[in-house]
Design a protein around this motif. Structure first.
Motif, PDB file in Angstrom:
ATOM      1  N   LEU A   1      15.760 -48.384  -9.737  1.00 16.73           N
ATOM      2  CA  LEU A   1      14.618 -47.591  -9.258  1.00 16.73           C
ATOM      3  C   LEU A   1      14.075 -46.711 -10.378  1.00 16.73           C
TER       4      LEU A   1
ATOM      5  N   SER B   1      10.169 -47.021 -11.953  1.00 15.66           N
ATOM      6  CA  SER B   1       9.278 -46.030 -11.349  1.00 15.66           C
ATOM      7  C   SER B   1       8.550 -45.188 -12.399  1.00 15.66           C
TER       8      SER B   1
ATOM      9  N   ALA C   1       9.166 -40.069  -9.111  1.00 14.09           N
ATOM     10  CA  ALA C   1      10.133 -40.157  -8.012  1.00 14.09           C
ATOM     11  C   ALA C   1      10.275 -38.794  -7.353  1.00 14.09           C
TER      12      ALA C   1
ATOM     13  N   GLY D   1      10.699 -43.759  -5.227  1.00 13.93           N
ATOM     14  CA  GLY D   1       9.927 -43.872  -6.459  1.00 13.93           C
ATOM     15  C   GLY D   1       8.672 -44.703  -6.251  1.00 13.93           C
ATOM     16  N   ARG D   2       7.719 -44.538  -7.172  1.00 15.24           N
ATOM     17  CA  ARG D   2       6.490 -45.350  -7.123  1.00 15.24           C
ATOM     18  C   ARG D   2       6.495 -46.267  -8.336  1.00 15.24           C
ATOM     19  N   CYS D   3       6.475 -47.573  -8.051  1.00 10.13           N
ATOM     20  CA  CYS D   3       6.569 -48.569  -9.116  1.00 10.13           C
ATOM     21  C   CYS D   3       5.349 -48.482 -10.036  1.00 10.13           C
ATOM     22  N   ARG D   4       5.601 -48.440 -11.343  1.00 10.33           N
ATOM     23  CA  ARG D   4       4.513 -48.292 -12.304  1.00 10.33           C
ATOM     24  C   ARG D   4       3.641 -49.537 -12.403  1.00 10.33           C
TER      25      ARG D   4
ATOM     26  N   TRP E   1       6.255 -48.422  -3.129  1.00  7.97           N
ATOM     27  CA  TRP E   1       7.233 -47.345  -3.045  1.00  7.97           C
ATOM     28  C   TRP E   1       8.625 -47.958  -2.944  1.00  7.97           C
TER      29      TRP E   1
END
Length: 566
Positions: free
Chosen positions: A353, A357, A360, A379-382, A387
């Motif tokens: 994660l 990410s 987060a 987390g937010r995936c780049r 999410w």
């Protein structure tokens, strides 16, 4: 010669209506002799009391052949049973208890050891009594009177004694005090799935196995349906071992014959639910056309569908052995319907994660000393902007002492690395701080609103987070109860459209299975389905984290913080 119990073609055998067991090098003469004894027993609760030769399915005769045809001899030990254990998973209404009683009597009739002890064990007194009643009535149903002469039935003792060998078949209720020190040559455990929440179950079964060690011809039979809750404890352990043997993953010093009537995993988890098609039901109902009919199954299936998804799942677990990852009930949280499909198999833990990410946030929820402390990192995936969710929980020994029905489940989560059973009072807070510091060190936490806390009883945790460099503005109170409605609805939506992904952790599936949805006016509340027993703290922590991620945060950048302890 060691037997190979792997059965790689078990699915094809189920499709053809064959018993899903390996082809074993059996002693054909001994196997046939045992089947002849078995076949002469009668079904006491069927009109006309037909013999098992007429009324039993071929599947149970295959088990009898394997058990009694697997004796081998050597110069050191005259008789050793190669099939020393049998694990049978078969749905309800497939003559399960009757077959168990018949196997016990067959073993007793063929037993050569004088004054041997044989046990039929049920998880409750009622189940034990049913098994005893079937064995007793089979003796009474013998039209030639041979069994009545051979056996002395003592109803008041729940005991059957062989007048030839002095062997005793005794019925017992599962319990440490009842079974400690037992040395049976035969033991049959009925409905082992009900022992999943019994904290001492593994210890008792270990003692039973230990008591059998002096007897090379000993046999342990476990026969059960699937659980209507996610498998846990000793049931989960034995089931996974049986599957490993069947699939050829466990091969060293194996003596267990797995007889598993279940659909392949792909059929159980597919979104279109192929197991609901009656065309496949014959695969898992070996007594179809005898003790159960397709019409009766269709009647129950139709009624369960009308009563809602919760009743349908409960029916499927008991009548089709469908294993559930979530204990779905009629007032379940809507997101539970989409949770299993939202697993990201490439997301195996916190490190993945962090690596994927761009930002987060952390959600934390916990009660008193006898509760769980739940933590969730979202987390937010780049790359995909999805999410990503990972969770962990802590509990203190007092929680296990007060909620002993959860002990086996908690130890299972601990073994999977999803829960920590604390060895000292501050270990949970120290663990939270370690994880938060790791995220801060990676530069993923926002400058504000990075950690969402239940405002009740978090003063000590706030102090410790401050000690690892977390600024006051990074810690915010998240309103609980109806104030979580937007997070609850938002997570439902993102689970449904595939933009919320998680690690597939069993502890979260368990929590979601414990969650009950309540409508309060225009708001929705998530509460426990069973007070005290079913925990939901990691799920509430995930809602707290969801609330913060909904604010579209930006990572503050890397920092260097190290937790040194309080």
């Amino acid at each position: 010669m060691a037997f190979d119990f792997a059965c790689p073609d078990w699915v094809e055998k189920l499709e053809r209506g064959q018993t899903p067991i390996a082809d074993l090098p059996l002693d054909a003469e001994a196997a046939d002799r045992a089947v002849q004894v078995f076949n002469r027993l009668r079904l006491p609760d069927v009109i006309g009391q037909p013999s098992l030769a007429e009324g039993a399915g071929e599947w149970i005769r295959d088990v009898v052949r394997a058990v009694f045809g697997s004796m081998s001899t050597s110069s050191l030990v005259p008789e050793v049973r190669q099939v020393g254990e049998v694990f049978i998973l078969v749905p309800k209404k497939n003559a399960k208890t009757t077959s168990a009683a018949a196997i016990a009597l067959t073993f007793m009739l063929l037993n050569k050891r004088r004054n041997a002890d044989l046990l039929v064990i049920g998880p409750t007194q009622k189940i034990s009594d049913v098994a005893f009643g079937q064995a007793r009535d089979m003796i009474d149903a013998d039209p030639e009177g041979f069994l009545q002469k051979r056996f002395h039935v003592q109803d008041h003792k729940k005991q059957i004694k062989c007048r030839v060998t002095g062997a005793k078949l005794m019925v017992r209720t599962f319990g440490m005090d009842v079974l400690t020190g037992a040395k049976p040559v035969f033991a049959l455990i009925d409905e082992i799935h009900l022992l999943g929440t019994v904290p001492y179950a593994a210890d008792v079964i270990r003692q039973i196995r230990g008591g059998m060690m002096p007897f090379p011809e000993a046999l342990l039979v476990m026969i059960t349906t699937q659980s209507d809750h996610p498998p846990a404890g000793v049931f989960k352990t034995e089931l996974q071992y049986a599957r490993g043997v069947r699939d050829g993953l466990i091969t060293e010093r194996v003596r267990m014959l797995p007889v598993l009537y279940e659909f392949p995993e792909a059929m159980q988890t597919a979104e279109h639910k192929p197991w609901q098609d009656p065309a496949y039901w014959h695969m898992v109902t070996p007594n179809l056309g005898r003790s159960i009919t397709l019409e009766k199954l269709l009647d129950g299936f139709t009624r369960a569908k009308q009563d809602g998804i919760g009743e349908l799942i409960a029916w499927a677990t008991q009548h089709l052995n469908v294993e559930i990852g979530l204990a779905l009930h009629s007032n379940r949280w809507v997101g539970a319907d989409f949770w299993l499909a939202a697993r990201d198999v490439s997301l195996t833990g916190l490190d993945q994660l962090i690596e994927r990410s761009e930002v987060a946030v952390v959600g934390i929820d916990g009660g008193g000393a006898d509760d769980l402390l739940g933590l969730n990192v979202t987390g937010r995936c780049r790359e995909t902007r999805q999410w990503l969710s990972w969770s962990h929980a802590w509990c203190h020994p007092v929680a296990l002492q007060r909620r002993q029905e959860n002990i086996a489940t908690m130890h299972d989560f601990e073994a999977r690395g999803q829960l920590t059973i604390c060895s000292h009072p501050s270990e949970d807070h120290a663990g939270v701080c370690d994880i938060v510091a790791k995220l801060q060190d990676a530069g993923l936490l926002p400058e504000a609103a990075a950690i969402g806390l239940d405002p009740a009883g978090v003063a000590a945790l706030v102090d410790e987070l401050s000690a690892v460099g977390i600024a006051p503005e990074q810690m915010v109170a998240v309103g609980q109860g109806y104030r979580l409605s937007s997070a609850i609805w938002g997570m439902e939506r993102k689970l449904m459209d595939g933009t919320y992904r998680h690690c597939g952790q069993e502890i979260m599936a368990w929590c979601i299975g414990n969650a009950r949805s309540e409508q309060r006016g225009n708001a929705v509340l998530i509460t426990k389905e069973a007070a005290g027993k079913g925990k939901i703290d990691p799920l509430i922590a995930a809602f707290n984290a969801f609330t913060l991620m909904s604010r579209n945060p930006t990572a503050a950048g890397s920092g260097r913080f190290e937790y040194t302890g309080m």
